[in-house]
Design a protein around this motif. Structure first.
Motif, PDB file in Angstrom:
ATOM      1  N   LEU A  49     -62.943 -57.366 -40.892  1.00 55.71           N
ATOM      2  CA  LEU A  49     -62.608 -58.469 -40.003  1.00 55.71           C
ATOM      3  C   LEU A  49     -63.649 -59.584 -40.055  1.00 55.71           C
ATOM      4  N   MET A  81     -62.092 -64.188 -33.145  1.00 51.84           N
ATOM      5  CA  MET A  81     -61.701 -62.799 -33.419  1.00 51.84           C
ATOM      6  C   MET A  81     -62.855 -61.964 -33.971  1.00 51.84           C
ATOM      7  N   SER A 138     -55.264 -61.198 -20.124  1.00 48.39           N
ATOM      8  CA  SER A 138     -56.087 -60.104 -20.646  1.00 48.39           C
ATOM      9  C   SER A 138     -55.738 -58.783 -19.964  1.00 48.39           C
ATOM     10  N   SER A 141     -52.297 -57.817 -21.279  1.00 41.30           N
ATOM     11  CA  SER A 141     -52.387 -57.427 -22.678  1.00 41.30           C
ATOM     12  C   SER A 141     -52.911 -55.998 -22.811  1.00 41.30           C
ATOM     13  N   ILE A 323     -54.960 -62.279 -27.046  1.00 38.98           N
ATOM     14  CA  ILE A 323     -54.864 -61.648 -28.357  1.00 38.98           C
ATOM     15  C   ILE A 323     -56.192 -61.783 -29.096  1.00 38.98           C
ATOM     16  N   VAL A 324     -56.818 -62.961 -28.955  1.00 42.66           N
ATOM     17  CA  VAL A 324     -58.117 -63.178 -29.583  1.00 42.66           C
ATOM     18  C   VAL A 324     -59.164 -62.278 -28.958  1.00 42.66           C
ATOM     19  N   ASN A 326     -58.957 -59.562 -27.249  1.00 48.62           N
ATOM     20  CA  ASN A 326     -58.746 -58.108 -27.282  1.00 48.62           C
ATOM     21  C   ASN A 326     -58.428 -57.572 -28.668  1.00 48.62           C
ATOM     22  N   ALA A 327     -58.662 -58.387 -29.706  1.00 45.95           N
ATOM     23  CA  ALA A 327     -58.284 -57.962 -31.059  1.00 45.95           C
ATOM     24  C   ALA A 327     -58.966 -56.655 -31.460  1.00 45.95           C
ATOM     25  N   HIS A 330     -57.612 -53.689 -29.502  1.00 44.54           N
ATOM     26  CA  HIS A 330     -56.277 -53.283 -29.958  1.00 44.54           C
ATOM     27  C   HIS A 330     -56.401 -52.242 -31.060  1.00 44.54           C
ATOM     28  N   VAL A 331     -57.195 -52.572 -32.062  1.00 47.13           N
ATOM     29  CA  VAL A 331     -57.332 -51.682 -33.217  1.00 47.13           C
ATOM     30  C   VAL A 331     -57.957 -50.347 -32.806  1.00 47.13           C
TER      31      VAL A 331
END
Length: 425
Positions: A49, A81, A138, A141, A323-324, A326-327, A330-331
Motif C-alpha cells: 500500500l 490511504m 466512520s 463504516s 473509506i480513506v 479506515n482502509a 478494512h483489510v
C-alpha cells in the motif's frame, strides 16, 4: 592561554560527557531492538500500500499550483490511504514495547488519528457538516461495512464463527450509550427549534441546521452546555472503559487458546516488534504531520469539488472520507475474520466505533469549545435515526456470540441503503 584547553579537556572526555554520549547512543542505537535502518525499511517497505505514497507530493503540488478541484481532492484522498496505514503500523510497533495500559492509551490517541486530523482541519475551516458527517460515516463504516465484510468473508470460509459474547455486548452497550447521547441533543433541538420555511422552488419546506442558528440565544446556549457537558462525561466513561478492557475485565477480551503449541509459537513470532521505540515514535510523528497537511488540502477542495461535479457534501463526508480513514482497518479486520479470529474482528470494528463516538467526537467538541467553533453533539434528525438503527441492528446480530455470511450481507445491505439515501440528500 595554555590553561584554557586543559580546563576544557575534562568536559570533552570526562564522565559527564560520557554519560550523555552513552544515553544518546542508546537512543540512536537501542539495545535488543531493531536498528534505525531496518526499522524504517520495515516502516516504508512493509506493505504494498505504501506505493501510494507517491501521491503525497502530487497532493502538495496540485494544492499550491491550484489544479482542478477533482485532481486536488483525488490526490489528497489517495495520499491519506498509505498514511493511515503508516500511522497504524507505528502505533502497533510502539504498543509491543509499552505494555497494555500505555498501549491502550496510545491506541485511543492514534487509533483514529486520521479522523481526528481531518476533523480538526475541517473544524478550523468552519466546515461543521464535514466534521459531523465524516465522524458519523466512520462509525457507520466500521459497524456496517467493515464488520459486514468481515462476517461475510468469515462466513464463506467457516459455516459459523464464535466470539466472546460478554465482551461484545459490553462494547455494543457502550456504543448504544454514545448513540443515545446524540439523540438527546436532537430531541432538545426539536423541542426548542423555531424552524424555518424555504419556498425557493414554489413549495414550502421546513429546514434544519446543525450550528444552532435556528434557535434563540437561550436555547442555543443550552444546546452548547448539553454538548460540552456530555462530551466531558463521555470522555470519562471512555477512560473507565479502557480500564475495564485492559485491567479489571481483560480476560473477557482475550481469545480462547485453542491453538496447538506450534501454531501459538508462530503467532508469537509474527507479533515480535519490527521497529525500535525511537524509530516508531519518529515515524508516528512524521506520518501525523504529513497527514495533517494532506487532510487540510483535502478539506479545502471538498467545497469546489461538490459544487463543480454535483456530489452531495454529506455523501463525501459520510461515505468517501471514512473509506480513506479506515482502509487499513478494512483489510486487517477481513483478514482476521478469514483466520477465524472473531474477537480481533469485533475489537477492530466495534472498538474503533467506540473510540470515535466516545473519544473523537467529544474531543472535537472540546477543541471547538477552546477554538470558539460551535461544534455540538446535535446531528440532523435523519443522521441520528440512521445511527440509531445501525447500532440497533449490530446489537441484534452479535448478542448470540455467533456470526455467519448472512449476517454480513444484512450489514452491508443496510450500509448501501444509507449510502444511497445520502447520495440523493
Amino acid at each position: 592561554m595554555s590553561s584554557l584547553p586543559t580546563e576544557q579537556t575534562p568536559l570533552l572526555n570526562g564522565h559527564a560527557n560520557n554519560g550523555f554520549s552513552h544515553r544518546l547512543s542508546r537512543f540512536l542505537k537501542p539495545q535488543d531492538q531493531p536498528g534505525w535502518i531496518s526499522s524504517f525499511r520495515f516502516f516504508f517497505f512493509g506493505s504494498w500500500l505504501n506505493i501510494l505514497l507517491v501521491f503525497i507530493p502530487l497532493s502538495i503540488l496540485s494544492h499550491y499550483a491550484n489544479w482542478d478541484a477533482a485532481l486536488r481532492f483525488s490526490f489528497s484522498f489517495i495520499a491519506i490511504m498509505p498514511l493511515a496505514a503508516l500511522l497504524g503500523t507505528a502505533t502497533e510497533q510502539l504498543s509491543f514495547r509499552l505494555g497494555q495500559t500505555l498501549s491502550g492509551l496510545l491506541n485511543a490517541s492514534f487509533g483514529n488519528a486520521v479522523e481526528i486530523i481531518v476533523g480538526i482541519a475541517a473544524l478550523m475551516q468552519g466546515e461543521l457538516r464535514i466534521v459531523q458527517t465524516s465522524l458519523l460515516g466512520s462509525i457507520l463504516s466500521n459497524l456496517l461495512l467493515v464488520l459486514g465484510c468481515s462476517f461475510l468473508a468469515g462466513g464463506l470460509k467457516f459455516p459459523e464463527s464464535n466470539f466472546q459474547v460478554t465482551a461484545a455486548q459490553a462494547s455494543s452497550s457502550l456504543m448504544t450509550l454514545a448513540c443515545i447521547t446524540l439523540v438527546i441533543p436532537a430531541a432538545y433541538h426539536s423541542a426548542k427549534s423555531r424552524g424555518g420555511i424555504d419556498d425557493s422552488d414554489g413549495l414550502y419546506h421546513t429546514w434544519q441546521v446543525v450550528d444552532g442558528s435556528d434557535l434563540d440565544d437561550k436555547s442555543n446556549y443550552g444546546l452548547r452546555i448539553i454538548s460540552r457537558g456530555t462530551a466531558i462525561l463521555l470522555l470519562g466513561v471512555y477512560i473507565a472503559y479502557l480500564y475495564f478492557q485492559l485491567r479489571s475485565h481483560a480476560y473477557l477480551f482475550v481469545e480462547p487458546e485453542v491453538e496447538v503449541e506450534s501454531q501459538s509459537t508462530t503467532v508469537e513470532e509474527e507479533e515480535e516488534s519490527q521497529m525500535s521505540v525511537p524509530a516508531a515514535a519518529v515515524g508516528l510523528l512524521g506520518a501525523t504531520v504529513v497527514t495533517s497537511f494532506c487532510a487540510d488540502f483535502l478539506v479545502a477542495s471538498i467545497e469546489e469539488t461538490a459544487e463543480r461535479y454535483s456530489i452531495p457534501k454529506p455523501f463525501i463526508g459520510l461515505i468517501l472520507l471514512p473509506i480513506v480513514a479506515n482502509a487499513a482497518e478494512h483489510v486487517t479486520s477481513v483478514w482476521m475474520a478469514m483466520k477465524g479470529k472473531m474477537e480481533l474482528t469485533i475489537g477492530i470494528c466495534v472498538g474503533s466505533s467506540i473510540q470515535i463516538a466516545a473519544f473523537v467526537i467529544p474531543l472535537l467538541v472540546i477543541v471547538g469549545w477552546i477554538s470558539h467553533h460551535d461544534l455540538t453533539l446535535f446531528f440532523a434528525d435523519f443522521e441520528t435515526v440512521v445511527l440509531f438503527v445501525s447500532v440497533l441492528l449490530v446489537n441484534f446480530l452479535i448478542q448470540d456470540g455467533k456470526s455467519n455470511y448472512m449476517e454480513g450481507l444484512m450489514l452491508i445491505t443496510l450500509y448501501l441503503v444509507i449510502a444511497l439515501a445520502f447520495w440523493v440528500s
